[in-house]
Write an enzyme that holds these catalytic residues in place. Structure first.
Site, short mmCIF file in Angstrom:
data_model
loop_
_atom_site.label_atom_id
_atom_site.label_comp_id
_atom_site.label_asym_id
_atom_site.label_seq_id
_atom_site.Cartn_x
_atom_site.Cartn_y
_atom_site.Cartn_z
CE LYS A 1 -4.29 -1.04 2.39
NZ LYS A 1 -5.11 -0.85 3.57
CG ASP B 1 -12.37 0.80 7.11
OD1 ASP B 1 -11.54 -0.07 7.40
OD2 ASP B 1 -13.57 0.68 7.40
CB SER B 2 -11.61 -0.71 1.41
OG SER B 2 -10.43 -1.37 1.76
N GLY C 1 -8.27 -10.92 -0.22
CA GLY C 1 -9.62 -10.63 0.26
C GLY C 1 -10.69 -11.34 -0.56
CE1 TYR C 2 -15.59 -11.78 1.88
CE2 TYR C 2 -14.46 -9.72 2.39
CZ TYR C 2 -15.20 -10.82 2.80
OH TYR C 2 -15.54 -10.97 4.12
CE LYS D 1 -7.63 -5.49 -6.37
NZ LYS D 1 -7.02 -6.28 -5.30
CG HIS E 1 -12.68 -0.72 -3.76
ND1 HIS E 1 -12.17 -1.76 -4.50
CD2 HIS E 1 -12.38 -1.03 -2.46
CE1 HIS E 1 -11.61 -2.65 -3.70
NE2 HIS E 1 -11.71 -2.22 -2.45
NE ARG E 2 -6.08 0.70 -1.04
CZ ARG E 2 -4.94 0.19 -1.46
NH1 ARG E 2 -4.90 -0.99 -2.04
NH2 ARG E 2 -3.82 0.84 -1.32
#
Length: 221
Positions: free
Chosen positions: A15, A72-73, A154-155, A176, A181-182
């Site tokens: 990150k 936060d996601s 994650g998902y 991606k 979203h990020r």
């Protein structure tokens, strides 16, 4: 002008590297909490992504005395009333890993026709005295009936993105990042970064003035 130090409220080096690359053309020095030795963990007990991102950013900024950026996601599934939501990381229990979370989600979705879902990311940039800027990103998709792909985390293996015909776990990082979203929240942050720098310099100057005022008052007491 001297560069401004911004601390990313994470121990995830991936990150940190992503944000450092994103802001490489700006007068900022990007660090993360691993650069400061052991510091307490923030309590993430907010009811929304927004609250949790702010809690993390403000807590880190206050502890270190530097501007801090937190995100936060998580995943919101329509047929499950928005679950797992802010509990995405711990959906299958406090010790759950990605595989267990995905297995629980697929069990909960068995027999459900509506498979619409979205990933949400909220970024919060806070200064030590409290004020913060917020950025949000969303990605709409569907929940598959079984995991697909081996990339990501994650998902990602169960989140299908129709425009590319792939799950997030079947995409390379570039694909991606362009739709996630990020990725969207970070690009919005970067696109406004000139304004962000003005805001930061103003806030940090105010904090310095307040601090000097406090010290002077203390000296005269």
């Amino acid at each position: 002008m001297d560069p401004i130090t911004i601390v990313i409220a994470t121990r995830n080096k991936g990150k940190t590297a992503e944000i450092r690359a994103l802001l490489k053309d700006y007068p900022v020095e990007i660090k993360d909490v691993t650069d400061f030795g052991p510091i307490p963990e923030p309590v993430e007990d907010g009811a929304t992504f927004d609250e949790n991102a702010y809690k993390k950013a403000h807590f880190t900024a206050r502890i270190l005395g530097l501007p801090a950026l937190a995100d936060d996601s998580g995943l919101e599934v329509e047929a499950l009333g928005g679950a797992p939501g802010v509990h995405s990381a711990r959906y299958a229990g406090p010790d759950a890993d990605d595989r267990k979370n995905n297995e629980k989600l697929l069990r909960e979705m068995e027999g459900k026709e509506n498979r619409r879902a979205r990933f949400v990311c909220v970024l919060s940039l806070a200064v030590p005295t409290g004020p913060a800027l917020t950025y949000e990103g969303y990605c709409e998709g569907e929940i598959t009936t079984e995991p697909r792909g081996s990339q990501g985390f994650g998902y990602d293996p169960v989140f299908y993105y129709p425009p590319l015909g792939k799950t997030f776990a079947e995409m390379n990082l570039e694909e991606k990042s362009s739709v996630s979203h990020r990725g969207k929240a970070l690009r919005e942050f970067r696109d406004e970064f000139d304004k962000v720098l003005v805001w930061l310099r103003k806030r940090l100057a105010e904090e310095k003035r307040l601090l000097v005022g406090d010290i002077c008052q203390h000296d005269h007491a």
